[in-house]
Design an enzyme around this catalytic site. Sequence first.
Site, short mmCIF file in Angstrom:
data_model
loop_
_atom_site.label_atom_id
_atom_site.label_comp_id
_atom_site.label_asym_id
_atom_site.label_seq_id
_atom_site.Cartn_x
_atom_site.Cartn_y
_atom_site.Cartn_z
N ASP A 202 0.86 -1.19 0.00
CA ASP A 202 0.00 0.00 0.00
C ASP A 202 0.90 1.23 0.00
O ASP A 202 2.12 1.11 -0.13
CB ASP A 202 -0.95 -0.02 1.22
N HIS A 276 -3.12 3.04 -4.53
CA HIS A 276 -2.47 2.60 -3.29
C HIS A 276 -1.03 2.13 -3.54
O HIS A 276 -0.56 1.17 -2.89
CB HIS A 276 -3.27 1.46 -2.64
N ASP A 353 -8.70 -1.08 -5.92
CA ASP A 353 -9.63 -0.14 -5.27
C ASP A 353 -9.08 1.28 -5.26
O ASP A 353 -7.89 1.51 -5.34
CB ASP A 353 -9.88 -0.61 -3.81
N GLU A 354 -10.00 2.20 -5.13
CA GLU A 354 -9.72 3.61 -4.80
C GLU A 354 -8.55 4.20 -5.60
O GLU A 354 -7.64 4.78 -5.04
CB GLU A 354 -9.42 3.72 -3.30
N TRP A 420 -16.76 -4.78 -1.46
CA TRP A 420 -16.54 -4.06 -0.19
C TRP A 420 -17.39 -2.82 -0.06
O TRP A 420 -17.76 -2.43 1.03
CB TRP A 420 -15.05 -3.73 -0.01
N TRP A 491 -8.22 -3.27 8.41
CA TRP A 491 -7.22 -2.28 7.95
C TRP A 491 -6.53 -1.73 9.18
O TRP A 491 -7.14 -1.63 10.25
CB TRP A 491 -7.94 -1.17 7.17
N GLU A 493 -4.58 1.33 9.51
CA GLU A 493 -4.08 2.71 9.63
C GLU A 493 -3.97 3.13 11.10
O GLU A 493 -3.01 3.75 11.52
CB GLU A 493 -5.03 3.70 8.92
C1 ACM Z 1 -11.02 -0.81 0.52
O1 ACM Z 1 -11.50 -0.76 1.65
N1 ACM Z 1 -10.48 0.27 -0.03
C2 ACM Z 1 -11.01 -2.06 -0.23
#
Ligand code: ACM
Length: 636
Positions: A202, A276, A353-354, A420, A491, A493
């Site tokens: 990431d 990411h 993603d994102e 998700w 996650w 963070e």
């Molecule tokens: C995600 O939570 N961005 C997969």
Amino acid sequence: MRYIFLVFCSMLLLSARATAQGGEPVIIPEPVSLIRNEGVFMLHENTAIQVADAGSANKVASYLSGMLSAATGFPVPVTKEAASADIHLIMMKEKDPELGKEGYLLSVTAQSVTISANEPAGLFYGVQSFLQLLPAEIESKTTVKNVSWTAPCVEVKDYPRFGWRGLMFDVSRHFFTKEEVKKFIDDMARYKFNLLHLHLTDDQGWRIEIKSLPKLTSVGAWNVKKTGTFNYFSKPEPDEPRDYGGFYTHDDIREIVQYAQEQFINILPEVDVPGHSLAAIASYPELSCTPGAEKYHVNSGEKFMVWPPSGHFYGLVDNTLCPANEKVYAFLDKVFTEVAQLFPFEYIHMGGDETARNFWEKSAAIKALMQREKLKNLDEVQSYFVKRVEKIIESKGKKMIGWDEILQGGLAPNAAVMSWRGIKGGIEAAKQKHEVVMSPSTHAYLDYMQGDAVTEPPVYATLRLQKTYEFEPVPNGIDPAYIKGGQANLWTEQVYNTRHLQYMLWPRAFAVAESVWSPKEKKNWDSFVGRVEKQFERFDVAEKKYSPAMYDPVFKVTKSAKNLPVVELNTEVKGLNIYYSFDNSFPDKFYPEYKRPVTVPKDAVAMKVITYRNGKPIGRMIVMPVAELKKRAGIK
Ligand code: ACM
């Protein structure tokens, strides 16, 4: 004297039996069927485990022996001799199709324990259920004296609802060591999870050695240690040491994979691209569409993306791989070659993603790619990238899975989708006859706060235990054949250490375990709460952390005609009493008990609330500022 001794012994035995007989068998996840019979089985100094098979089943027997002997102090040998054993692990010669690969039968009688299964995995899950029938002290790592090691007599038939029962562990945002990953594996195996999804890359760190791309770990695995709240950290100064992080070598990965396999857990590796990817770009800047625009650094938790309420997020630095750059595909070929060699699991996760595409918008190379490939918009550019990644992954003999954004611009031909952003991506993919793993943030995001924001470490959303327990992987009207299963995602963070990791996982991971293992019709919230509380006792013995948030009240705030906050309190768990104060002192059971919505006194500055059960405090002391209540009620 001898007579007195005998009487004393039988009294001890009787009291032990009385306790054990009174205790109901309690298992998470709830088995398919469980019949409680009279009596108990008791472990003793001569308890031995019989297993005929010399391979994996023997390893399951050794695992059970280790689990039993640590706390009891009994030797618990493993033997081939049925006559000398009272615990039997049996691989069924005649396969029972109902049990499948992971199901088992567990029979506990006063004389013996028998676990039978088609495959070693089934024996392993039978062992997990049997362990939960024993007293909580069995979780102790050291010998515990004066425990009667009884298990209630039962007949259990059990098998999972889904073949994919996952937990995702983000080892990128914060690095967790090989030993910490192994502990995570130990804990998930206890609740019959069989899939560990490792989020290996990431913006904050690249965690897997790629021998052909050494900078990924010499540069990409390291950032600056900061303390406070992630995403609000100060920008690292040039002289701050970049020595926080780490990575797994090939040997580490092989060791983790084998360790997981011994507990019947597959590992799904994720390399998150094209978004990411700041750790990769800090290592090889030529991979972005804007090389040379600046000196890229692995993110240390300082703000680098913007998430406006409109949902159109954008990057302040370019953290994406460039789909128009052939070097990117050569890079990914090298990465996936090594990843495919290290992980035997049939899938590789490519993230997807994102992806912040604001730098793509400005890129001449992207414009040229769009013309050449006749791509109408950036969704199609993204889809072009994903389809090429699928080809690379398939060329390594693996199947590709990605987050649901891979639907944008058209799904790659064989891709599986991990849904998700709710379940809609999963529904869409299933309708297109693609495989789906459900992991909706609405029910399965274990990084979210599990209690009120005033008590929890700050995260941008809340997911309480009861909502997690409502997780249902198969949406109405969708062919279940396409739903491989479900998983929860952790996650990290805001997770800086393993104690907090445990706090975030448990008890919500119990709820997910039950959603992916137990028959849908057997799920029952009240029964679940009681079973969770039994697990808490076991966690206390094992010194594992869990969140007590399920005992804390849920605040609902409206406003009165006089523009004062009106507070309604509820509890997820039945049978609690709630006491409160507005005078800044700490309430206990001699304070007013909450019975109906209360209007906050005009000059109050804080509402303090605590829950009790049977006259004993059970929830945490919640200090709710009145300013916060006003904000929630929309009072200016
Ligand atoms: C995600 O939570 N961005 C997969």
